[in-house]
Write a protein that holds these residues in place. Sequence first.
Motif, mmCIF file in Angstrom:
data_model
loop_
_atom_site.group_PDB
_atom_site.id
_atom_site.type_symbol
_atom_site.label_atom_id
_atom_site.label_comp_id
_atom_site.label_asym_id
_atom_site.label_seq_id
_atom_site.Cartn_x
_atom_site.Cartn_y
_atom_site.Cartn_z
ATOM 1 N N THR A 2 14.221 -60.012 -64.614
ATOM 2 C CA THR A 2 15.197 -61.091 -64.534
ATOM 3 C C THR A 2 16.109 -60.835 -63.347
ATOM 4 O O THR A 2 17.080 -60.092 -63.432
ATOM 5 N N THR A 3 15.771 -61.466 -62.218
ATOM 6 C CA THR A 3 16.478 -61.189 -60.986
ATOM 7 C C THR A 3 16.783 -62.472 -60.241
ATOM 8 O O THR A 3 15.945 -63.376 -60.187
ATOM 9 N N GLU A 18 19.834 -58.535 -64.309
ATOM 10 C CA GLU A 18 20.394 -58.631 -65.649
ATOM 11 C C GLU A 18 20.498 -57.262 -66.311
ATOM 12 O O GLU A 18 21.424 -57.002 -67.078
ATOM 13 N N ASP A 256 24.631 -55.802 -60.503
ATOM 14 C CA ASP A 256 24.267 -56.096 -61.888
ATOM 15 C C ASP A 256 24.974 -57.373 -62.356
ATOM 16 O O ASP A 256 25.834 -57.933 -61.653
ATOM 17 N N LYS A 257 24.578 -57.840 -63.510
ATOM 18 C CA LYS A 257 25.070 -59.117 -64.024
ATOM 19 C C LYS A 257 26.591 -59.127 -64.143
ATOM 20 O O LYS A 257 27.249 -60.118 -63.804
ATOM 21 N N LYS A 261 29.842 -61.802 -61.889
ATOM 22 C CA LYS A 261 30.445 -62.837 -62.727
ATOM 23 C C LYS A 261 31.323 -63.838 -61.976
ATOM 24 O O LYS A 261 31.466 -64.985 -62.401
#
Length: 272
Positions: A2-3, A18, A256-257, A261
């Motif tokens: 999931t990228t 993710e 990273d996720k 944000k």
Amino acid sequence: MTTTTCEAKKNTELRVFEFSDELATDLAEYVAQLSEISVKERGCFTIALSGGPIVNVMRKLCESPHQKMLDWSKWYVLWADERAVAKTHAESNYKMTKEGLLSKVPILNSHVYSINDTLTVEEAATDYEFTIRQLVKARTISVSKINDCPKFDLIILSVGSTGSVASLHPNHPALELTDDWVTFITDSPEPPPERITFTMPVINSASNLVIIATGEDKAWAVQQSVSQMSENVGLGMSVPAKMVAPAEGKVVWFVDKEASKEIQFENDNFEL
């Protein structure tokens, strides 16, 4: 996997993951690819590392297939910044790298260049620059045709919550240095206060740059650094990571996720 991969600023790619394991796997593959290309073209691979989460996210290089497939004997390892502490100190970037990477792969000890921890921080910076100049003289490290700075095959940095990179902190006079390759600071906002660091011209002379950002506390710094919408906001030296803009090289952010944000992909003019 999931990228999300997209083009941010010029010569800058953003990869958002993710899961941390996906980030580490993709980073290992990317570094391995750069290593193979450099060894094939130049006969060696020069890499400079920083502190923070870098050693941990490089852990997949110590696993199959990279551990056995890479030509580790051609690697030359240096540090883009280091704390002025003993090599055995818990805060030493060298110690963390040795325990997490160097002790697990067959890199030659003679190809690992740490700072002289018996010197003062000012002397250590001067000595480390001399070491790099010797490697340039021997043509182990290439030279930028633009500014005669050392041109590392890869520099891996982590970004701090304020946008710091290496030991270059917001609005610090060290950001303005143009002639020195390595400098020192005695007032780091995080302990220990004394550190040596590559200057921005050396960072921006690298053939390839990787910037690691993990954790929600890095979200503001990532957004300010990679968003095209923030390019015209006169941030100047207040966000050092935003100053990472190599004239010839490429920057890839591994994020990273949580650290992504605050990025608004639809509004920040990213090219997916």
